[in-house]
Design a protein around this motif. Structure first.
Motif, PDB file in Angstrom:
ATOM      1  N   ILE A  42       0.651  -0.827   0.020  1.00 59.17           N
ATOM      2  CA  ILE A  42      -0.233   0.076  -0.078  1.00 59.17           C
ATOM      3  C   ILE A  42       0.658   1.118   0.182  1.00 59.17           C
ATOM      4  CG2 ILE A  42      -2.131   1.010   0.321  1.00 59.17           C
ATOM      5  CD1 ILE A  42      -2.343  -1.591   0.097  1.00 59.17           C
ATOM      6  N   GLY A  43       1.101   2.094  -1.360  1.00 58.65           N
ATOM      7  CA  GLY A  43       1.842   2.949  -1.256  1.00 58.65           C
ATOM      8  C   GLY A  43       3.060   2.986  -1.683  1.00 58.65           C
ATOM      9  N   ALA A  44       3.269   3.793  -3.252  1.00 59.87           N
ATOM     10  CA  ALA A  44       4.665   3.936  -3.878  1.00 59.87           C
ATOM     11  C   ALA A  44       5.252   4.606  -3.758  1.00 59.87           C
ATOM     12  CB  ALA A  44       4.201   3.419  -5.840  1.00 59.87           C
ATOM     13  N   GLY A  45       5.601   5.097  -2.519  1.00 59.18           N
ATOM     14  CA  GLY A  45       6.715   5.515  -2.139  1.00 59.18           C
ATOM     15  C   GLY A  45       8.150   5.199  -2.348  1.00 59.18           C
ATOM     16  N   ILE A  46       9.019   5.404  -1.569  1.00 61.88           N
ATOM     17  CA  ILE A  46      10.315   5.183  -1.818  1.00 61.88           C
ATOM     18  C   ILE A  46      10.184   3.849  -0.751  1.00 61.88           C
ATOM     19  CG2 ILE A  46      10.814   6.741   0.069  1.00 61.88           C
ATOM     20  CD1 ILE A  46      13.266   4.855  -2.739  1.00 61.88           C
ATOM     21  N   ALA A  47       9.731   3.983   1.125  1.00 62.10           N
ATOM     22  CA  ALA A  47       9.276   2.727   1.325  1.00 62.10           C
ATOM     23  C   ALA A  47       8.244   1.575   0.690  1.00 62.10           C
ATOM     24  CB  ALA A  47       8.545   2.712   2.476  1.00 62.10           C
ATOM     25  N   GLY A  48       7.441   1.613   0.166  1.00 58.26           N
ATOM     26  CA  GLY A  48       7.302   0.556  -1.080  1.00 58.26           C
ATOM     27  C   GLY A  48       8.237   0.232  -1.952  1.00 58.26           C
ATOM     28  N   GLY A 291      -5.956   3.572  -5.045  1.00 63.18           N
ATOM     29  CA  GLY A 291      -5.788   3.296  -3.731  1.00 63.18           C
ATOM     30  C   GLY A 291      -6.523   2.934  -3.157  1.00 63.18           C
ATOM     31  N   ALA A 292      -5.663   1.671  -2.062  1.00 68.76           N
ATOM     32  CA  ALA A 292      -6.612   1.181  -1.485  1.00 68.76           C
ATOM     33  C   ALA A 292      -7.894   2.230  -0.769  1.00 68.76           C
ATOM     34  CB  ALA A 292      -5.616   0.410  -0.203  1.00 68.76           C
ATOM     35  N   ALA A 293      -8.956   0.989  -0.993  1.00 67.68           N
ATOM     36  CA  ALA A 293     -10.330   1.609   0.246  1.00 67.68           C
ATOM     37  C   ALA A 293     -10.234   1.266   1.399  1.00 67.68           C
ATOM     38  CB  ALA A 293     -11.394   2.013  -0.471  1.00 67.68           C
ATOM     39  N   ARG A 294      -9.797   0.097   1.529  1.00 68.18           N
ATOM     40  CA  ARG A 294     -10.590  -0.950   2.694  1.00 68.18           C
ATOM     41  C   ARG A 294      -9.660  -2.604   2.573  1.00 68.18           C
ATOM     42  NH1 ARG A 294     -15.465  -5.055   3.491  1.00 68.18           N
ATOM     43  NH2 ARG A 294     -15.071  -5.936   5.412  1.00 68.18           N
ATOM     44  N   ILE A 295      -9.169  -2.617   4.116  1.00 70.68           N
ATOM     45  CA  ILE A 295      -8.022  -2.913   4.621  1.00 70.68           C
ATOM     46  C   ILE A 295      -8.599  -4.374   5.466  1.00 70.68           C
ATOM     47  CG2 ILE A 295      -5.915  -4.416   5.137  1.00 70.68           C
ATOM     48  CD1 ILE A 295      -4.832  -1.416   4.318  1.00 70.68           C
ATOM     49  N   ALA A 317      -1.698 -13.041   1.268  1.00 67.89           N
ATOM     50  CA  ALA A 317      -1.203 -13.415   2.698  1.00 67.89           C
ATOM     51  C   ALA A 317      -0.439 -12.776   3.031  1.00 67.89           C
ATOM     52  CB  ALA A 317      -0.211 -15.065   1.991  1.00 67.89           C
ATOM     53  N   ALA A 318       0.095 -12.001   2.900  1.00 64.88           N
ATOM     54  CA  ALA A 318       0.807 -10.378   3.467  1.00 64.88           C
ATOM     55  C   ALA A 318       0.761  -9.635   2.719  1.00 64.88           C
ATOM     56  CB  ALA A 318       2.302 -11.177   2.884  1.00 64.88           C
ATOM     57  N   VAL A 319       0.457  -8.069   3.630  1.00 62.76           N
ATOM     58  CA  VAL A 319      -0.210  -6.856   3.701  1.00 62.76           C
ATOM     59  C   VAL A 319       1.770  -5.967   4.032  1.00 62.76           C
ATOM     60  CG1 VAL A 319      -1.629  -4.649   3.431  1.00 62.76           C
ATOM     61  CG2 VAL A 319      -1.984  -7.614   2.888  1.00 62.76           C
ATOM     62  N   VAL A 320       1.875  -4.875   3.004  1.00 59.53           N
ATOM     63  CA  VAL A 320       2.636  -3.875   3.249  1.00 59.53           C
ATOM     64  C   VAL A 320       2.016  -2.884   3.459  1.00 59.53           C
ATOM     65  CG1 VAL A 320       5.228  -2.966   3.988  1.00 59.53           C
ATOM     66  CG2 VAL A 320       4.608  -5.317   3.286  1.00 59.53           C
ATOM     67  N   CYS A 321       1.806  -1.845   4.943  1.00 58.63           N
ATOM     68  CA  CYS A 321       0.995  -0.537   4.639  1.00 58.63           C
ATOM     69  C   CYS A 321       2.307   0.473   4.542  1.00 58.63           C
ATOM     70  CB  CYS A 321       0.186  -0.217   5.316  1.00 58.63           C
ATOM     71  SG  CYS A 321      -1.301  -1.643   5.283  1.00 58.63           S
ATOM     72  N   THR A 322       2.427   0.784   3.226  1.00 62.94           N
ATOM     73  CA  THR A 322       4.269   2.069   3.827  1.00 62.94           C
ATOM     74  C   THR A 322       3.126   4.137   3.424  1.00 62.94           C
ATOM     75  OG1 THR A 322       4.278   2.504   0.891  1.00 62.94           O
ATOM     76  CG2 THR A 322       5.465   1.092   2.134  1.00 62.94           C
ATOM     77  N   CYS A 323       2.107   3.869   3.935  1.00 61.25           N
ATOM     78  CA  CYS A 323       1.059   5.466   3.407  1.00 61.25           C
ATOM     79  C   CYS A 323       1.396   5.635   4.674  1.00 61.25           C
ATOM     80  CB  CYS A 323      -0.090   4.650   3.209  1.00 61.25           C
ATOM     81  SG  CYS A 323      -1.302   3.736   4.692  1.00 61.25           S
ATOM     82  N   PHE A 496       2.070  -5.426   7.835  1.00 59.79           N
ATOM     83  CA  PHE A 496       3.394  -4.488   8.032  1.00 59.79           C
ATOM     84  C   PHE A 496       2.895  -3.224   7.840  1.00 59.79           C
ATOM     85  CE2 PHE A 496       4.082  -9.368   7.395  1.00 59.79           C
ATOM     86  CZ  PHE A 496       4.666  -9.794   8.472  1.00 59.79           C
ATOM     87  N   LEU A 497       4.543  -2.726   8.780  1.00 60.83           N
ATOM     88  CA  LEU A 497       3.877  -1.010   8.462  1.00 60.83           C
ATOM     89  C   LEU A 497       5.333  -0.771   7.688  1.00 60.83           C
ATOM     90  CD1 LEU A 497       2.384  -0.039  11.780  1.00 60.83           C
ATOM     91  CD2 LEU A 497       1.313  -0.069   9.432  1.00 60.83           C
ATOM     92  N   ALA A 498       5.735   0.183   7.477  1.00 63.26           N
ATOM     93  CA  ALA A 498       6.979   0.718   6.597  1.00 63.26           C
ATOM     94  C   ALA A 498       6.396   2.385   5.950  1.00 63.26           C
ATOM     95  CB  ALA A 498       7.273   0.014   5.796  1.00 63.26           C
ATOM     96  N   GLY A 499       7.485   2.920   6.857  1.00 63.94           N
ATOM     97  CA  GLY A 499       7.933   4.588   5.726  1.00 63.94           C
ATOM     98  C   GLY A 499       8.883   5.318   6.819  1.00 63.94           C
ATOM     99  N   ASP A 500       8.726   6.593   6.570  1.00 61.25           N
ATOM    100  CA  ASP A 500       9.733   7.007   7.758  1.00 61.25           C
ATOM    101  C   ASP A 500       9.359   7.830   9.094  1.00 61.25           C
ATOM    102  OD1 ASP A 500       8.345   9.468   6.150  1.00 61.25           O
ATOM    103  OD2 ASP A 500       9.426  10.429   6.970  1.00 61.25           O
ATOM    104  N   ASP A 501       7.597   7.545   8.920  1.00 64.44           N
ATOM    105  CA  ASP A 501       6.756   7.796  10.211  1.00 64.44           C
ATOM    106  C   ASP A 501       6.743   6.566  10.956  1.00 64.44           C
ATOM    107  OD1 ASP A 501       5.019   6.769   8.243  1.00 64.44           O
ATOM    108  OD2 ASP A 501       3.612   7.575   8.984  1.00 64.44           O
ATOM    109  N   ILE A 502       7.279   5.347  10.580  1.00 67.52           N
ATOM    110  CA  ILE A 502       7.061   4.161  11.415  1.00 67.52           C
ATOM    111  C   ILE A 502       9.004   4.325  12.167  1.00 67.52           C
ATOM    112  CG2 ILE A 502       7.031   1.634  11.197  1.00 67.52           C
ATOM    113  CD1 ILE A 502       4.528   3.020  11.222  1.00 67.52           C
ATOM    114  N   SER A 503       9.793   5.081  11.886  1.00 71.45           N
ATOM    115  CA  SER A 503      10.866   4.952  11.780  1.00 71.45           C
ATOM    116  C   SER A 503      11.177   6.053  12.616  1.00 71.45           C
ATOM    117  CB  SER A 503      12.085   5.662  10.352  1.00 71.45           C
ATOM    118  OG  SER A 503      12.231   6.814  10.295  1.00 71.45           O
ATOM    119  N   TRP A 504      12.470   5.800  13.564  1.00 72.50           N
ATOM    120  CA  TRP A 504      13.123   6.934  14.719  1.00 72.50           C
ATOM    121  C   TRP A 504      13.534   8.128  13.354  1.00 72.50           C
ATOM    122  CZ3 TRP A 504      11.572   5.556  18.993  1.00 72.50           C
ATOM    123  CH2 TRP A 504      11.404   3.632  19.002  1.00 72.50           C
TER     124      TRP A 504
END
Length: 552
Positions: A42-48, A291-295, A317-323, A496-504
């Protein structure tokens, strides 16, 4: 390891992402039964795109959902009529300590150049104007003594309050034990205290005047003023300083957006399962899904279902949310049981910084001309307390158009222009700059329509990046460590979660890349894969070196 390049090695989780990426064994391997399995991104930025690129190399099939524009906050926009000159609306300066980020910059064959930050050789010259008083400088020593006193006071405050030299040396040596011995007590000491508290209570600044703190807030050092960060937790600022985020920054020649687009189009030669020539673009039939409307979790298959904005549903089986994390409670109808209530609290409490930029293209880098009376350049990189706050000059050669970022502002300064259109923002910026450069007719050099952005006005972002407040460490810990799912109940696994707002390290592309790599490890584990024994991944070392826990 002292000969290794300085990197963002910790301090919360000292793991060598750059070494993991460069190891001959690769990031890991999957069982044959997992090959070709689909994973939603979910999301085609640099993390995705980093996450999808590495999952593809492992043999999985990333399926992308993107509500806006591929690239996320690496957004380079061409001026009308010129395909070579861009305005960098998002990330535009990347510290060399971002070693994982630069792994992909180099792999994609992109070139970089020093960024024209204040008082750097790349800027050439800097003008600081505060309360109507103007100073021209090429280095710190050219400025009045108060600026040098402020710089020395901040260095002293970092030593007094954070054992800065020892901590940075431990990071340079990649000594995880030494890093944690210094950093973990700092987390407990500074989590609930602000950046301004750190400044105002340090003995170095207490010995000086309020004017010194004011100058530090307006001008700062390295990338410019710091006052927009004064309300943030001091831990966030310490991470920036100690990992070299505010020094030795480079731009990507031709625009930062080239990196996500090349990752999308690149066909690696070292693929598992997929035939030669496979790319993320080809696996997605040329473009991301809407874009994703529902998960939600499908009760019949126990897989995680994603419904796009057209109403089409697929199961994974797996979803990565980078939004951006707020979108999981606003734009995307996300089933509550997919995350724990404490994690929902963390996602919702994330606080975002406002930011605005205004760019124009000019006929040539006229600012390099010298004033015949003073000998100074006609115009310089400019820091001011006026509405523009930061003005940056981009030189593409004497016979090429140049670019001026007329204004780069944050928080309340960004909100002042939020309702205004591009022409009005440009008018206000030129009016402010005319008071600093009364003999320079900037407007006569403009050869384009202005390009502007307010990230908080974009429904897919709602802000530029995270700015953690005091007390937010526990929230960040929950989000960052979510890729470790072996102890989660079954209904919460697989997303799973990813993206700069998940980071330190929010605001830095390196944080997005590192969390993307965490998600790669998590997905690989979900499919019963593993890392090579001599190249353990982040989840393998997390139990030993993960972030310190604070009392509930």
């Amino acid at each position: 390891m002292s000969d290794m390049p300085f990197s963002m090695y910790g301090p919360d989780f000292p793991f060598a992402y750059d070494q993991w990426l460069q190891h001959p064994a690769g990031l890991g391997e999957l069982p044959a039964s997992a090959m070709g399995a689909e994973v939603a991104i979910i999301g085609a930025g640099i993390a995705g795109l980093v996450c999808g690129y590495e999952l593809m190399r492992l043999g999985l099939k990333p399926v992308f959902y993107e509500a806006g524009r591929l690239g996320g906050r690496l957004r380079s926009v061409h001026f009308d009529g010129n395909e070579q000159i861009v305005a960098e609306l998002g990330g535009m300066r990347f510290p060399r300590s971002s070693r994982s980020f630069y792994h992909y910059v180099e792999r994609m064959g992109l070139k970089t150049a020093p960024f024209p930050n204040p008082l750097t050789e790349a800027a050439g010259s800097t003008v600081i104007e505060l309360e109507g008083e103007r100073f021209y400088a090429q280095k710190l020593a050219d400025l009045p003594i108060i600026f040098q006193e402020v710089a020395e006071a901040y260095d002293s405050a970092l030593e007094e309050g954070a054992q800065f030299t020892d901590l940075q040396d431990a990071i340079r040596r990649r000594d995880a034990a030494a890093i944690k011995a210094i950093w973990n007590p700092l987390v407990k000491q500074w989590d609930e205290r602000t950046f301004y508290d750190f400044i105002s209570t340090s003995s170095a600044f207490r010995a000086l005047s309020f004017r010194h703190r004011e100058v530090f807030g307006q001008v700062g050092f390295g990338t410019g003023g710091w006052d927009s960060d004064f309300p943030n937790t001091m831990l966030e600022i310490l991470r920036v300083n100690v990992t070299g985020c505010d020094t030795d920054q480079h731009l990507i020649v031709g625009g930062a957006e080239q990196l996500p687009r090349r990752l999308w189009q690149h066909a690696p030669s070292d693929l598992n399962h997929w035939p030669v020539g496979t790319s993320l673009q080809s696996l997605n039939q040329g473009a991301p899904r809407p874009g994703a409307a529902r998960i939600f979790r499908d009760g019949q298959t126990d897989q995680i279902a994603v419904t796009d904005t057209r109403g089409h549903t697929e199961r994974f089986a797996a979803v990565v949310c980078t939004c951006q994390s707020w979108l999981l409670t606003t734009a995307i109808d996300t089933e509550e049981s997919l995350f724990s209530h404490p994690l929902w609290m963390a996602l919702d409490r994330t606080r975002y910084m406002q930011s605005a930029k205004t760019f124009v293209m000019v006929d040539r880098p006229f600012w390099k001309e010298r004033d015949p009376v003073t000998g100074e350049k006609r115009m310089s990189m400019t820091l001011t307390d006026r509405l523009t706050r930061g003005t940056y000059l981009f030189d593409h050669g004497d016979d090429q158009p140049g670019v001026i970022c007329l204004s780069y502002s944050w928080m309340s300064d960004a909100l002042k222009v939020l309702p205004l259109d591009a022409q009005k923002r440009t008018q206000l910026a030129l009016s402010a700059l005319s008071r600093i450069y009364p003999d320079v007719d900037i407007a006569s050099h403009i050869r384009s329509n202005p390009i502007t952005i307010s990230w908080e006005d974009d429904p897919n972002f709602l802000g530029a990046f995270k700015g953690a407040l005091p007390g937010h460490y526990r929230y960040n810990h929950r989000m960052y460590g979510h890729f470790m799912q072996q102890h989660l109940p079954a209904q919460q696994r697989g997303i799973f979660l990813a993206g700069d707002d998940i980071s330190w390290t929010p605001a830095w592309a390196e944080g997005a890349v590192q969390t993307a790599l965490n998600a790669v490890w998590g997905v690989m584990t979900q499919f019963k894969g593993c890392c090579a024994t001599d190249n353990p991944g982040p989840g393998d070392l997390y139990p030993a070196w993960g972030p310190v826990s604070l009392a509930p």
